[in-house]
Design a protein around this motif. Sequence first.
Motif, mmCIF file in Angstrom:
data_model
loop_
_atom_site.group_PDB
_atom_site.id
_atom_site.type_symbol
_atom_site.label_atom_id
_atom_site.label_comp_id
_atom_site.label_asym_id
_atom_site.label_seq_id
_atom_site.Cartn_x
_atom_site.Cartn_y
_atom_site.Cartn_z
ATOM 1 N N ARG A 30 0.806 -1.225 0.000
ATOM 2 C CA ARG A 30 0.000 0.000 0.000
ATOM 3 C C ARG A 30 0.835 1.269 0.000
ATOM 4 N NH1 ARG A 30 -4.791 -1.396 4.417
ATOM 5 N NH2 ARG A 30 -5.721 -3.158 3.261
ATOM 6 N N THR A 31 2.051 1.191 0.489
ATOM 7 C CA THR A 31 2.877 2.391 0.572
ATOM 8 C C THR A 31 4.289 2.099 0.074
ATOM 9 O OG1 THR A 31 3.380 1.871 2.885
ATOM 10 C CG2 THR A 31 1.635 3.476 2.483
ATOM 11 N N VAL A 32 4.903 3.148 -0.466
ATOM 12 C CA VAL A 32 6.302 3.104 -0.880
ATOM 13 C C VAL A 32 7.030 4.178 -0.086
ATOM 14 C CG1 VAL A 32 7.925 3.373 -2.797
ATOM 15 C CG2 VAL A 32 5.664 2.363 -3.202
ATOM 16 N N ARG A 33 8.151 3.819 0.473
ATOM 17 C CA ARG A 33 8.943 4.811 1.216
ATOM 18 C C ARG A 33 10.299 4.960 0.547
ATOM 19 N NH1 ARG A 33 6.372 1.454 5.007
ATOM 20 N NH2 ARG A 33 4.518 2.505 5.802
ATOM 21 N N PHE A 34 10.848 6.159 0.666
ATOM 22 C CA PHE A 34 12.098 6.428 -0.021
ATOM 23 C C PHE A 34 12.772 7.651 0.579
ATOM 24 C CE2 PHE A 34 8.583 8.456 -2.198
ATOM 25 C CZ PHE A 34 9.028 9.731 -2.515
ATOM 26 N N VAL A 35 14.055 7.774 0.280
ATOM 27 C CA VAL A 35 14.820 8.957 0.664
ATOM 28 C C VAL A 35 14.928 9.864 -0.561
ATOM 29 C CG1 VAL A 35 17.094 9.804 1.371
ATOM 30 C CG2 VAL A 35 16.137 7.763 2.459
ATOM 31 N N ARG A 36 14.712 11.143 -0.329
ATOM 32 C CA ARG A 36 14.897 12.125 -1.400
ATOM 33 C C ARG A 36 15.235 13.473 -0.780
ATOM 34 N NH1 ARG A 36 9.747 12.917 -4.620
ATOM 35 N NH2 ARG A 36 9.331 14.384 -2.927
ATOM 36 N N THR A 37 16.149 14.185 -1.364
ATOM 37 C CA THR A 37 16.441 15.536 -0.903
ATOM 38 C C THR A 37 15.318 16.460 -1.369
ATOM 39 O OG1 THR A 37 17.765 15.982 -2.877
ATOM 40 C CG2 THR A 37 18.921 15.136 -0.937
ATOM 41 N N PRO A 38 15.112 17.614 -0.705
ATOM 42 C CA PRO A 38 13.984 18.476 -1.069
ATOM 43 C C PRO A 38 14.107 19.106 -2.441
ATOM 44 C CG PRO A 38 15.332 19.516 0.624
ATOM 45 C CD PRO A 38 15.818 18.104 0.495
ATOM 46 N N VAL A 397 12.102 -2.742 -6.946
ATOM 47 C CA VAL A 397 11.836 -3.244 -5.597
ATOM 48 C C VAL A 397 10.368 -3.618 -5.567
ATOM 49 C CG1 VAL A 397 13.639 -1.900 -4.451
ATOM 50 C CG2 VAL A 397 11.356 -0.927 -4.704
ATOM 51 N N ALA A 398 10.005 -4.555 -4.698
ATOM 52 C CA ALA A 398 8.628 -5.047 -4.699
ATOM 53 C C ALA A 398 8.164 -5.350 -3.290
ATOM 54 C CB ALA A 398 8.513 -6.299 -5.576
ATOM 55 N N GLY A 399 6.842 -5.305 -3.111
ATOM 56 C CA GLY A 399 6.200 -5.681 -1.866
ATOM 57 C C GLY A 399 4.730 -5.926 -2.130
ATOM 58 N N GLY A 400 4.223 -7.087 -1.713
ATOM 59 C CA GLY A 400 2.822 -7.407 -1.997
ATOM 60 C C GLY A 400 2.562 -7.325 -3.492
ATOM 61 N N PRO A 401 1.466 -6.674 -3.889
ATOM 62 C CA PRO A 401 1.151 -6.576 -5.309
ATOM 63 C C PRO A 401 1.826 -5.398 -6.011
ATOM 64 C CG PRO A 401 -0.632 -5.629 -4.037
ATOM 65 C CD PRO A 401 0.371 -6.146 -3.035
ATOM 66 N N THR A 402 2.674 -4.677 -5.313
ATOM 67 C CA THR A 402 3.252 -3.450 -5.863
ATOM 68 C C THR A 402 4.719 -3.637 -6.219
ATOM 69 O OG1 THR A 402 1.736 -2.089 -4.559
ATOM 70 C CG2 THR A 402 3.730 -1.019 -5.372
ATOM 71 N N THR A 403 5.074 -3.171 -7.400
ATOM 72 C CA THR A 403 6.461 -3.186 -7.854
ATOM 73 C C THR A 403 6.841 -1.783 -8.304
ATOM 74 O OG1 THR A 403 6.293 -5.484 -8.596
ATOM 75 C CG2 THR A 403 8.112 -4.182 -9.472
ATOM 76 N N VAL A 404 7.963 -1.311 -7.836
ATOM 77 C CA VAL A 404 8.472 -0.003 -8.246
ATOM 78 C C VAL A 404 9.619 -0.232 -9.222
ATOM 79 C CG1 VAL A 404 9.472 2.181 -7.501
ATOM 80 C CG2 VAL A 404 7.851 0.978 -6.016
ATOM 81 N N ILE A 405 9.498 0.350 -10.401
ATOM 82 C CA ILE A 405 10.498 0.205 -11.448
ATOM 83 C C ILE A 405 11.250 1.518 -11.615
ATOM 84 C CG2 ILE A 405 10.905 -0.230 -13.905
ATOM 85 C CD1 ILE A 405 9.952 -2.717 -12.556
ATOM 86 N N THR A 406 12.573 1.456 -11.564
ATOM 87 C CA THR A 406 13.379 2.623 -11.910
ATOM 88 C C THR A 406 13.897 2.441 -13.334
ATOM 89 O OG1 THR A 406 15.398 1.624 -11.008
ATOM 90 C CG2 THR A 406 14.065 2.964 -9.516
ATOM 91 N N ARG A 407 13.953 3.547 -14.071
ATOM 92 C CA ARG A 407 14.328 3.458 -15.481
ATOM 93 C C ARG A 407 15.159 4.674 -15.885
ATOM 94 N NH1 ARG A 407 12.907 1.562 -20.632
ATOM 95 N NH2 ARG A 407 12.608 3.155 -22.234
ATOM 96 N N ALA A 408 16.315 4.416 -16.457
ATOM 97 C CA ALA A 408 17.149 5.472 -17.032
ATOM 98 C C ALA A 408 17.384 5.131 -18.497
ATOM 99 C CB ALA A 408 18.472 5.570 -16.292
ATOM 100 N N THR A 409 17.352 6.133 -19.357
ATOM 101 C CA THR A 409 17.494 5.908 -20.791
ATOM 102 C C THR A 409 18.438 6.935 -21.404
ATOM 103 O OG1 THR A 409 15.675 7.379 -21.453
ATOM 104 C CG2 THR A 409 15.101 5.097 -20.875
#
Length: 693
Positions: A30-38, A397-409
């Motif tokens: 249900r939630t994604v947590r992450f570090v990010r600068t402002p 990264v994944a958890g439960g039914p949620t997957t977060v995909i990072t992509r650089a092109t």
Amino acid sequence: MTVSYPRLAARTVRFTLGVPRNLTVAPDGRTVRFVRTPDGITRTGQIWEYDVATQTESLLVDPAALLGEGGEQLSAEERSRRERSRESAAGVVGYDVDATGRWLCFPLSGRLWATHLGARSTRELPAHGSVIDPRLDPTGRRIAYASEGALRVIGVDGEDDRALAEPESPTQTWGQAEFIAAEEMERYRGFWWAPDGGSLLVERSDDAPVPVWHIGDPEHPERPGVQQRYPAAGTVNADVTLWHVSLDGSRTEIQWDREAFEYLGRVSWTEHGSPVLQVLSRDQRRSQILSVDVETGATTVLTELSDDAWVDLTITPQYGPVGRLVWAEDREDRRRIVVDGEAISDVSWQIRGLVGVYDDAVIATASQEPTEVQVVRFGYDGSATPLTEGQGVHGAVAGGPTTVITRATLASSVPEVLVHAGDDTPGRLEVVMEQPPFHPEVELVRLGERELRAAVLFPREHDGSPLPILMDPYGGPHAQRVMASARMFLEAQWLADQGFCVVVADGRGTGGRGHEWDRAILDSFAEVTLADQVDAVHAVAERYGERVDASRVGITGWSYGGYLSALAVLARPDVFHAAVAGAPVTEWRLYDTCYTERYLGDPSTQPEVYDANSLLPLADRLERPLMLIHGLADDNVVAAHTLRLSSALLAAGKPHTALPLSGVTHMTPQETVAENLKLLQVDFLRTHLTRER
């Protein structure tokens, strides 16, 4: 006033600030947590939370609000830890979440903080000393952390702080990865919770047998040098043991053949089985994967790996659902996912990393083309289903039914972070990085008979006149620079805009192309890695014809790239006409055990190999302009490397330029230093490559 590109790159930490990192997904998805600068220039990391259902972000932890005007203070141990992991950011740089999804903890300014995720409230816990690497137990009741050489535990309510294991001497440390593990084995942890939260596996390291080196600060002769235990090639490593420690402080040593397998490479302890270790012999040609009986400390060999060159430590061996043992291993010239001894990924895929282990599949990152990385689902039945596609570098990264995909092109300098939950349109985490002042115009090519993967960049407004070639390699083992990500070539484009054809070429040993490619450098750093850069120069000259001038070739690099740059003008002045070598390894006997012995063996038994790969015997051959740059506070590639080469050059009567950087480590994060360094390097190269030759 316009900010120069080198200063902007330093200010933005190479345009990584403002990009979500340290992503985790709650077990229920249900939630994604992450570090990010402002923003893209502030180095202070904050913790953010993304609600998958509403596709909205909210700030969870703001270090500025917690610390007030006091600011951040780091212990020497934490600074060293960040140096090992090449961490340049500040504020929150990492956190841990328990398996129940109720609590989050993190270190900040050497203090311990806990966040109740339901209430979204954060408070400081009364931990002892300067806190390093706090980890929640899976049940969310306690936090273990390292401090002042001890491993301690405290309740999430702030009660019952106590030491579980304390050092018996000044050289002993509990719960932290030793220097070699963090610097060369990519193992940054020193303790692991049991799934039930009732005990831990804890590393104890003792540096007493390791030689003492001194890192001085010549700019301040009134200050004593810093003593450091440095395990140089052929010398003694730290004494590393592993213990099962209960919450009452009782402990049992884990037993394995430490004489035969000196290195503790990997540790896992999942809910699906007993703890699993991967240990490695000193020469790194043999490795065992072991299961642990925590009651007795006995271990059982699950499998043994061997290689005539070296065994790579890759993904952490672990038990998955239904007790399947999962690891990665080189088979048939490819790194493959292995489950209970059977390879489930086919030879068309080179495994890069592990995303997750599931009931019917393993999800991993993998490559078919080495410049690209995809996320792939490998079924236990041998099927392979790519979850991403297209020319790019992907992670997940994944958890439960949620997957977060990072992509650089290559199409964009700004990466994407996409949140997939079911069949709905994916959400997107905001990227607030500073926009680069230009987009690199990079061409990915294959050069020479070995099809070296390379990136070639011309000035964005090139008029077609012949340009000097500037090689810009790293070129060392396992480290790729040629990937399908535009952001990786921003500095290369800036260099090209100064009047060069810039070439970044990945030679043999740089990874991503299979077992034989990796092992080609065994005992032969100098010959093999330099030969590939020479081949790249010739191939570029043939491919681009009158657009380049192969009679004016420069080379620049840092660390191994610095070694390669200095080597190029010393050994092949017929090809390379000027070099800038930053923090170069010049004598491999001065570099650490694990890395150096992996590729060059033991200097006491193979002195001729070390002599053949050293730059010092080549000093009297210098006939091209060479600039040496080194940070005097570097505790990884110590300044003695450059100083010894400079002394050898002086003894041989060979003029050169040496630039010492006071107070600078292996990284150069200071804006003014980074800016002026780049400007000086460009001026040096331009001066020596634009003369009539």
